[in-house]
Design an enzyme around this catalytic site. Structure first.
Site, PDB file in Angstrom:
ATOM      1  N   HIS A 127      -5.144  -7.562  -6.667  1.00 25.08           N
ATOM      2  CA  HIS A 127      -4.755  -8.192  -5.398  1.00 25.08           C
ATOM      3  C   HIS A 127      -5.278  -9.624  -5.270  1.00 25.08           C
ATOM      4  O   HIS A 127      -4.803 -10.381  -4.427  1.00 25.08           O
ATOM      5  CB  HIS A 127      -5.207  -7.337  -4.212  1.00 25.08           C
ATOM      6  N   ASP A 157      -5.638  -1.592  -9.249  1.00 19.10           N
ATOM      7  CA  ASP A 157      -6.103  -2.867  -8.706  1.00 19.10           C
ATOM      8  C   ASP A 157      -6.966  -3.617  -9.725  1.00 19.10           C
ATOM      9  O   ASP A 157      -7.988  -4.211  -9.389  1.00 19.10           O
ATOM     10  CB  ASP A 157      -6.891  -2.652  -7.404  1.00 19.10           C
ATOM     11  N   GLY A 226     -13.677 -12.221  -0.630  1.00 21.81           N
ATOM     12  CA  GLY A 226     -14.130 -13.159  -1.650  1.00 21.81           C
ATOM     13  C   GLY A 226     -14.970 -12.496  -2.715  1.00 21.81           C
ATOM     14  O   GLY A 226     -15.090 -12.996  -3.832  1.00 21.81           O
ATOM     15  N   ASN A 227     -15.569 -11.342  -2.383  1.00 24.55           N
ATOM     16  CA  ASN A 227     -16.313 -10.565  -3.374  1.00 24.55           C
ATOM     17  C   ASN A 227     -15.383  -9.787  -4.295  1.00 24.55           C
ATOM     18  O   ASN A 227     -15.798  -9.323  -5.365  1.00 24.55           O
ATOM     19  CB  ASN A 227     -17.247  -9.562  -2.706  1.00 24.55           C
ATOM     20  N   SER A 228     -14.134  -9.598  -3.874  1.00 24.51           N
ATOM     21  CA  SER A 228     -13.193  -8.778  -4.650  1.00 24.51           C
ATOM     22  C   SER A 228     -13.095  -9.274  -6.083  1.00 24.51           C
ATOM     23  O   SER A 228     -12.903 -10.467  -6.335  1.00 24.51           O
ATOM     24  CB  SER A 228     -11.805  -8.826  -4.002  1.00 24.51           C
ATOM     25  N   GLY A 284       5.572  15.623 -14.195  1.00 26.69           N
ATOM     26  CA  GLY A 284       6.658  15.931 -13.261  1.00 26.69           C
ATOM     27  C   GLY A 284       6.404  17.080 -12.320  1.00 26.69           C
ATOM     28  O   GLY A 284       7.300  17.893 -12.086  1.00 26.69           O
ATOM     29  N   VAL A 285       5.170  17.164 -11.774  1.00 24.93           N
ATOM     30  CA  VAL A 285       4.884  18.198 -10.782  1.00 24.93           C
ATOM     31  C   VAL A 285       4.326  17.556  -9.520  1.00 24.93           C
ATOM     32  O   VAL A 285       3.654  16.526  -9.592  1.00 24.93           O
ATOM     33  CB  VAL A 285       3.883  19.257 -11.311  1.00 24.93           C
ATOM     34  N   ILE A 287       1.782  18.246  -6.410  1.00 23.42           N
ATOM     35  CA  ILE A 287       0.626  19.136  -6.257  1.00 23.42           C
ATOM     36  C   ILE A 287       0.012  19.016  -4.868  1.00 23.42           C
ATOM     37  O   ILE A 287       0.277  18.069  -4.123  1.00 23.42           O
ATOM     38  CB  ILE A 287      -0.447  18.838  -7.322  1.00 23.42           C
TER      39      ILE A 287
END
Length: 490
Positions: A127, A157, A226-228, A284-285, A287
């Site tokens: 991001h 991310d 800003g820490n991201s 393809g399940v 849950i």
């Protein structure tokens, strides 16, 4: 007496001072308070060690200049937002000899990152660089580089960018499995654009479920915008996570922050560096969670595993024999404690791999071989054509009526449409059945651990059920399968 008391007080004071001085100089053992003070962590060496590997990331977005530059831009924006039309007097077409719209560079955001390799690969959050036209990376020594986005994965991310530099100080990667709750950790980043800011705290929890593919590390380290993308560092100077999210009602830090485990991020980064994208497996399940009541009623023992609500037609799961109502307890020998464990394990498996899925069905476990496929966009479900069929037989058994159930057998067309081998359809549900959540249109597939393919089998299973305990019924509603616990009236 007064003097003697004062004399004893002075001697006591002198002795205490002498002990304190001796302890300070190292001649005497330290008091518990002093020992505790010396045990507090010192982060200075860690900052010197890891600080040069942390970078500041700024992104720029190119925006086309449109409209009449002689007009006040704020007024134009006001009319566009609140009246849905251009400001009166604004020209609808460019005037003769007016310059054509040009692109304007605008700062988009600020984040953090850290150096993965000496030749310039840098890890950050997806991001941070999303929709950026240009990425600028500033090193701790103030050198600035334009970076190329190698790849970004929104699901985790995680993003990797590359700068044209060599001999860079790469971070050391730690072992997340050895990270303990209560352990001291440190973060370095650029909160609110303040570069090389150091904050510290402890690990509050591990395996925190807030995403489909990530068991986050929760800490109380101060993390702000800003820490991201910055690193979470243990006391050995190793990166154990990427600071990614915070829990906040104000937009600022409130004591809870989340980091992506570095082992998960590293796997993603390797694929991004190799191919620029991440390939994930799927079976393809659909849950859901296994509740305690359901686990006890079917003899599973404990509320663990992933309940299969539906199986996609033509999927690897269907080809392997996985059925709605199965509880997946293991994947390639790894225990599924909670539903979110399954998509992470399957997602991290290379498409084309042949894996073993252990399911609990009708009171017993069985291993099924499944070939992992690659995640792709969901396909719209096909609607089957309706055909006229003879009216099916209806149940009139005493056991069914006592639960408030009226059921019929499925027609051949209904079985084909639902892709079922058998089952009974609920025509009406009242009393105990209604309280358990059953309703008209549901298809009952099993009673307890007994599969019911016909009306006769349904009545037989009900007659054998212990009426003093809740009766577990596996049923399907639409494309989803789930359990209902029908409690007979006493």
């Amino acid at each position: 007496m007064l003097f003697k008391a004062e004399g004893k007080g002075l001697r006591a004071y002198a002795m205490a001072a002498s002990l304190a001085l001796g302890a300070t100089l190292g001649f005497l053992p330290a008091t518990p308070v002093q020992a505790q003070t010396r045990a507090l962590p010192d982060f200075t060496d860690l900052v010197d060690q890891v600080g040069p590997s942390v970078v500041n990331i700024r992104t720029i977005e190119r925006v086309s200049q449109r409209g009449n530059p002689e007009m006040d831009e704020e007024m134009q924006e006001f009319f566009r937002r609140f009246f849905g039309q251009p400001m009166p007097g604004a020209p609808r077409s460019p005037r003769p000899n007016r310059p054509q719209p040009q692109e304007e560079e605008r700062p988009r955001g600020v984040g953090s990152g850290f150096i993965l390799t000496q030749d310039g690969y840098v890890m950050t959050n997806a991001h941070v660089v999303e929709d950026a036209s240009e990425v600028l990376v500033t090193l701790a020594d103030k050198r600035e580089f334009k970076a190329k986005i190698i790849g970004a994965d929104k699901r985790t991310d995680v993003a990797v960018v590359k700068i044209d530099a060599t001999g860079l100080p790469a971070v050391k990667v730690g072992d997340v499995s050895k990270l303990r709750v209560g352990e001291w950790v440190m973060a370095i980043g650029s909160p609110f654009g303040l570069e090389n800011t150091v904050t510290a705290g402890i690990v509050s929890a591990k395996q925190r479920d807030t995403g489909d593919y990530l068991p986050f590390i929760q800490t109380d380290v101060a993390i702000n915008p800003g820490n991201s993308g910055g690193p979470l560092i243990n006391m050995r100077g190793e990166v154990v996570g990427i600071n990614s999210q915070i829990y906040s009602r104000s937009g600022g830090f409130m004591g809870i922050s989340f980091s992506i485990p570095i082992d998960e991020a590293w796997r993603v980064s390797e694929q991004l560096r190799t191919s620029g994208r991440v390939s994930r497996g799927r079976i393809g399940v659909q849950i859901d969670q296994v509740t305690k009541d359901v686990a006890e009623s079917i003899g599973l023992g404990k509320a663990a595993g992933a309940l299969v609500r539906s199986v996609e037609a033509g999927s690897p799961g269907e080809k392997a024999g996985i059925e709605a109502g199965d509880i997946i307890t293991k994947f390639d020998g790894k225990v599924i404690e909670r539903p979110s464990d399954l998509p992470r394990l399957v997602g991290n498996t290379k498409p084309g791999t042949r894996s073993v899925v252990t399911v609990f069905r009708r009171g017993a476990s069985r291993d099924l071989n499944v070939t992992i496929a690659e995640i792709e966009p969901d396909k719209p479900a096909k609607v089957a054509a309706e055909r006229e069929e003879p009216q099916p037989k209806a149940s009139s058994s005493v056991a069914a009526r006592s639960l408030g159930l009226a059921v019929t057998e499925l027609t051949d067309a209904q079985k084909r449409e639902l892709k079922l081998k058998g089952g009974v359809k609920v025509e009406a549900a009242t009393d105990a059945a209604a309280r358990a959540g059953l309703r008209e249109g549901d298809v009952i597939l099993a009673v307890g651990n007994t599969e019911v393919g016909s009306l006769k089998e349904f009545d037989g299973a009900l007659n054998k059920a212990d009426k003093s305990k809740p009766i577990s019924m596996l049923f399907r509603r639409g494309d989803w399968a789930q359990y209902a616990l029908v409690r007979p009236a006493r």
